[in-house]
Scaffold this motif. Structure first.
Motif, PDB file in Angstrom:
ATOM      1  N   TRP A  83      41.391   7.419 -40.117  1.00 60.06           N
ATOM      2  CA  TRP A  83      42.281   6.627 -40.983  1.00 60.06           C
ATOM      3  C   TRP A  83      41.528   5.427 -41.541  1.00 60.06           C
ATOM      4  CZ3 TRP A  83      44.180   1.841 -41.903  1.00 60.06           C
ATOM      5  CH2 TRP A  83      45.327   1.719 -42.666  1.00 60.06           C
ATOM      6  N   GLN A  84      40.737   4.761 -40.695  1.00 63.96           N
ATOM      7  CA  GLN A  84      39.999   3.587 -41.128  1.00 63.96           C
ATOM      8  C   GLN A  84      38.973   3.944 -42.194  1.00 63.96           C
ATOM      9  OE1 GLN A  84      40.763   0.560 -40.296  1.00 63.96           O
ATOM     10  NE2 GLN A  84      39.120  -0.459 -41.423  1.00 63.96           N
ATOM     11  N   ARG A  85      38.343   5.115 -42.077  1.00 60.86           N
ATOM     12  CA  ARG A  85      37.370   5.540 -43.093  1.00 60.86           C
ATOM     13  C   ARG A  85      38.042   5.713 -44.447  1.00 60.86           C
ATOM     14  NH1 ARG A  85      35.100   8.502 -38.758  1.00 60.86           N
ATOM     15  NH2 ARG A  85      36.296  10.379 -39.232  1.00 60.86           N
ATOM     16  N   HIS A  86      39.224   6.344 -44.461  1.00 62.19           N
ATOM     17  CA  HIS A  86      39.938   6.536 -45.724  1.00 62.19           C
ATOM     18  C   HIS A  86      40.384   5.202 -46.312  1.00 62.19           C
ATOM     19  CE1 HIS A  86      40.105  10.759 -44.463  1.00 62.19           C
ATOM     20  NE2 HIS A  86      40.481  11.054 -45.698  1.00 62.19           N
ATOM     21  N   TYR A  87      40.878   4.320 -45.437  1.00 65.30           N
ATOM     22  CA  TYR A  87      41.300   3.000 -45.926  1.00 65.30           C
ATOM     23  C   TYR A  87      40.117   2.236 -46.517  1.00 65.30           C
ATOM     24  CZ  TYR A  87      42.133  -1.999 -45.684  1.00 65.30           C
ATOM     25  OH  TYR A  87      42.176  -3.332 -45.991  1.00 65.30           O
ATOM     26  N   ALA A  88      38.963   2.266 -45.831  1.00 69.26           N
ATOM     27  CA  ALA A  88      37.781   1.559 -46.323  1.00 69.26           C
ATOM     28  C   ALA A  88      37.339   2.114 -47.669  1.00 69.26           C
ATOM     29  CB  ALA A  88      36.648   1.663 -45.303  1.00 69.26           C
ATOM     30  N   ALA A  89      37.442   3.425 -47.836  1.00 72.56           N
ATOM     31  CA  ALA A  89      37.070   4.028 -49.119  1.00 72.56           C
ATOM     32  C   ALA A  89      38.021   3.581 -50.222  1.00 72.56           C
ATOM     33  CB  ALA A  89      37.073   5.546 -48.990  1.00 72.56           C
ATOM     34  N   LEU A  90      39.329   3.496 -49.898  1.00 72.60           N
ATOM     35  CA  LEU A  90      40.295   3.003 -50.884  1.00 72.60           C
ATOM     36  C   LEU A  90      40.013   1.549 -51.218  1.00 72.60           C
ATOM     37  CD1 LEU A  90      42.896   3.323 -52.547  1.00 72.60           C
ATOM     38  CD2 LEU A  90      44.182   2.680 -50.481  1.00 72.60           C
ATOM     39  N   ARG A  91      39.717   0.752 -50.204  1.00 73.08           N
ATOM     40  CA  ARG A  91      39.413  -0.665 -50.436  1.00 73.08           C
ATOM     41  C   ARG A  91      38.176  -0.821 -51.315  1.00 73.08           C
ATOM     42  NH1 ARG A  91      36.768  -4.733 -47.133  1.00 73.08           N
ATOM     43  NH2 ARG A  91      36.310  -3.092 -45.620  1.00 73.08           N
ATOM     44  N   GLU A  92      37.190   0.018 -51.080  1.00 73.53           N
ATOM     45  CA  GLU A  92      35.988  -0.004 -51.915  1.00 73.53           C
ATOM     46  C   GLU A  92      36.327   0.380 -53.348  1.00 73.53           C
ATOM     47  OE1 GLU A  92      31.720   2.392 -52.288  1.00 73.53           O
ATOM     48  OE2 GLU A  92      33.074   2.781 -50.608  1.00 73.53           O
ATOM     49  N   LEU A  93      37.196   1.366 -53.493  1.00 71.30           N
ATOM     50  CA  LEU A  93      37.561   1.861 -54.822  1.00 71.30           C
ATOM     51  C   LEU A  93      38.260   0.802 -55.662  1.00 71.30           C
ATOM     52  CD1 LEU A  93      37.828   4.250 -56.806  1.00 71.30           C
ATOM     53  CD2 LEU A  93      39.961   4.845 -55.641  1.00 71.30           C
ATOM     54  N   VAL A  94      39.152   0.031 -55.032  1.00 74.68           N
ATOM     55  CA  VAL A  94      39.943  -0.938 -55.789  1.00 74.68           C
ATOM     56  C   VAL A  94      39.315  -2.327 -55.797  1.00 74.68           C
ATOM     57  CG1 VAL A  94      42.030   0.334 -55.216  1.00 74.68           C
ATOM     58  CG2 VAL A  94      41.370  -1.639 -53.826  1.00 74.68           C
ATOM     59  N   ALA A  95      38.133  -2.466 -55.210  1.00 73.45           N
ATOM     60  CA  ALA A  95      37.515  -3.794 -55.114  1.00 73.45           C
ATOM     61  C   ALA A  95      37.271  -4.403 -56.487  1.00 73.45           C
ATOM     62  CB  ALA A  95      36.207  -3.714 -54.338  1.00 73.45           C
ATOM     63  N   VAL A  97      45.249   6.176 -58.549  1.00 76.03           N
ATOM     64  CA  VAL A  97      44.520   6.998 -57.584  1.00 76.03           C
ATOM     65  C   VAL A  97      45.365   8.226 -57.301  1.00 76.03           C
ATOM     66  CG1 VAL A  97      43.331   7.059 -55.360  1.00 76.03           C
ATOM     67  CG2 VAL A  97      43.582   4.880 -56.567  1.00 76.03           C
ATOM     68  N   LEU A  98      45.073   9.306 -57.987  1.00 77.96           N
ATOM     69  CA  LEU A  98      45.860  10.523 -57.873  1.00 77.96           C
ATOM     70  C   LEU A  98      45.228  11.483 -56.875  1.00 77.96           C
ATOM     71  CD1 LEU A  98      46.585  11.137 -61.670  1.00 77.96           C
ATOM     72  CD2 LEU A  98      48.081  10.061 -59.973  1.00 77.96           C
ATOM     73  N   PRO A  99      46.029  12.380 -56.321  1.00 78.39           N
ATOM     74  CA  PRO A  99      45.454  13.401 -55.440  1.00 78.39           C
ATOM     75  C   PRO A  99      44.320  14.141 -56.136  1.00 78.39           C
ATOM     76  CG  PRO A  99      47.843  13.416 -55.270  1.00 78.39           C
ATOM     77  CD  PRO A  99      47.508  12.456 -56.388  1.00 78.39           C
ATOM     78  N   GLY A 100      43.250  14.350 -55.414  1.00 78.13           N
ATOM     79  CA  GLY A 100      42.062  14.972 -55.981  1.00 78.13           C
ATOM     80  C   GLY A 100      40.953  13.980 -56.261  1.00 78.13           C
ATOM     81  N   PHE A 101      41.292  12.671 -56.229  1.00 80.40           N
ATOM     82  CA  PHE A 101      40.269  11.638 -56.449  1.00 80.40           C
ATOM     83  C   PHE A 101      39.539  11.416 -55.129  1.00 80.40           C
ATOM     84  CE2 PHE A 101      38.192   7.749 -57.283  1.00 80.40           C
ATOM     85  CZ  PHE A 101      38.144   7.567 -58.667  1.00 80.40           C
ATOM     86  N   THR A 102      38.238  11.697 -55.121  1.00 76.73           N
ATOM     87  CA  THR A 102      37.471  11.630 -53.879  1.00 76.73           C
ATOM     88  C   THR A 102      36.490  10.466 -53.875  1.00 76.73           C
ATOM     89  OG1 THR A 102      35.743  13.123 -54.717  1.00 76.73           O
ATOM     90  CG2 THR A 102      37.618  14.127 -53.570  1.00 76.73           C
ATOM     91  N   VAL A 103      36.260   9.934 -52.690  1.00 79.21           N
ATOM     92  CA  VAL A 103      35.259   8.892 -52.443  1.00 79.21           C
ATOM     93  C   VAL A 103      34.530   9.284 -51.163  1.00 79.21           C
ATOM     94  CG1 VAL A 103      34.812   6.448 -51.980  1.00 79.21           C
ATOM     95  CG2 VAL A 103      36.680   7.108 -53.517  1.00 79.21           C
ATOM     96  N   HIS A 104      33.197   9.385 -51.241  1.00 78.81           N
ATOM     97  CA  HIS A 104      32.390   9.794 -50.086  1.00 78.81           C
ATOM     98  C   HIS A 104      32.889  11.120 -49.506  1.00 78.81           C
ATOM     99  CE1 HIS A 104      30.533   5.944 -50.420  1.00 78.81           C
ATOM    100  NE2 HIS A 104      31.567   5.271 -49.948  1.00 78.81           N
ATOM    101  N   GLY A 105      33.346  11.999 -50.405  1.00 80.62           N
ATOM    102  CA  GLY A 105      33.783  13.320 -49.962  1.00 80.62           C
ATOM    103  C   GLY A 105      35.200  13.373 -49.421  1.00 80.62           C
ATOM    104  N   MET A 106      35.929  12.261 -49.445  1.00 85.19           N
ATOM    105  CA  MET A 106      37.300  12.221 -48.944  1.00 85.19           C
ATOM    106  C   MET A 106      38.289  12.157 -50.102  1.00 85.19           C
ATOM    107  SD  MET A 106      36.832   9.554 -45.730  1.00 85.19           S
ATOM    108  CE  MET A 106      36.005   8.316 -46.754  1.00 85.19           C
TER     109      MET A 106
END
Length: 281
Positions: free
Chosen positions: A181-193, A204-213
């Protein structure tokens, strides 16, 4: 007339001791020998310290491999000897401080921790979290497995400074919720930074990936009332800090009236319709 090289530090004093020592005065002779041995050892230590300083200025750390030679000096062996002397209480405070000024780490375990911590910091720079999967590597080190080992109960017992160092990099390096869960949250935080830190500012729609997630799919699930209610206060606080709020529950459809609420008049009409004889043709 050439009278030789000028005496170095301490040499003149040692010559005087030898000159005025009686041939049969063992105390004076012992003092002279001791003076020269101690003085030579100090000069030798200072030269090797200077070699270590050169190494640190070039490499950025005092982690000298055991077999490393700095020129003709076996610097790696010398550094190992300093650690042994320190552990045995055979080192002066002044020497210890001089070595610490160069970044000396006394314990081999602390040395390995610092090496892995540097790799973990490199991983954090790219992923915004230390909740790395076990297979993760950085700087050719298995940081994912290393961090997973440190998260085990009791792994940091006796090493509070290690915990402090990890928290200085990522306060959520060992969360009470799942690391995934923390990895996904960190990726979202990075995305919206870059969007003023608010998830609502970027779609951020389904299918949008960051670091493979699939961050879009994960975010949509977190916002559902059913999942939102299962999150801890800490998880909700982190999501809300970047603008994530749960979706409003769908309004319930009005319930159809049951037979119990049908009026007596309506029941009578229905009964009459069923008993009314058919019209003759």
């Amino acid at each position: 007339m050439n009278i030789g090289v000028a005496p170095g530090d301490g040499e003149e004093e040692s010559r005087l001791l030898l000159r005025f020592a009686a041939p049969r005065d063992p105390v004076m002779v012992a003092d002279w020998v001791s003076f020269n041995i101690i003085n030579t050892e100090r000069q030798d230590w200072a030269r090797r310290w200077a070699k270590l300083k050169t190494f640190v200025e070039r490499e950025g750390n005092a982690r000298v491999p055991y077999g490393h030679r700095e020129g003709a000096t076996p610097l790696g062996q010398w550094v190992a000897e300093q650690r042994r002397a320190y552990a045995a209480g055979q080192m002066t405070g002044q020497r210890a401080r001089r070595l610490e000024q160069l970044g000396m780490v006394w314990s081999p375990a602390d040395e390995r921790f610092q090496e892995n911590l540097e790799a973990a910091m490199a991983y954090y720079e790219q992923h915004w979290t230390l909740c790395a999967p076990r297979s993760a590597t950085a700087l050719d080190k298995p940081v994912g497995q290393w961090l997973s080992n440190l998260r085990r109960p009791g792994a940091l017992d006796g090493h509070p400074e290690w915990k402090t160092a990890l928290e200085a990099v990522d306060k959520d390096w060992n969360p009470v919720w799942p690391a995934d869960w923390q990895r996904h949250y960190a990726a979202l935080r990075e995305l919206v930074a870059d969007e003023e830190g608010q998830a609502g500012a970027v779609e951020v729609l389904p299918g949008f990936t960051v670091h493979g997630m699939d961050i879009g799919k994960w975010l949509a699930r977190q916002r559902t009332p059913k999942v939102w209610q299962t999150l801890t206060d800490g998880q909700r606080e982190r999501l809300e800090a970047i603008g994530v709020v749960p979706v409003a529950p769908e309004p319930e459809a009005p319930a159809k009236p049951s037979r119990a609420h049908v009026s007596a008049f309506e029941r009578g009409i229905a009964a009459l319709a069923q008993t009314k004889p058919a019209r003759a043709l």
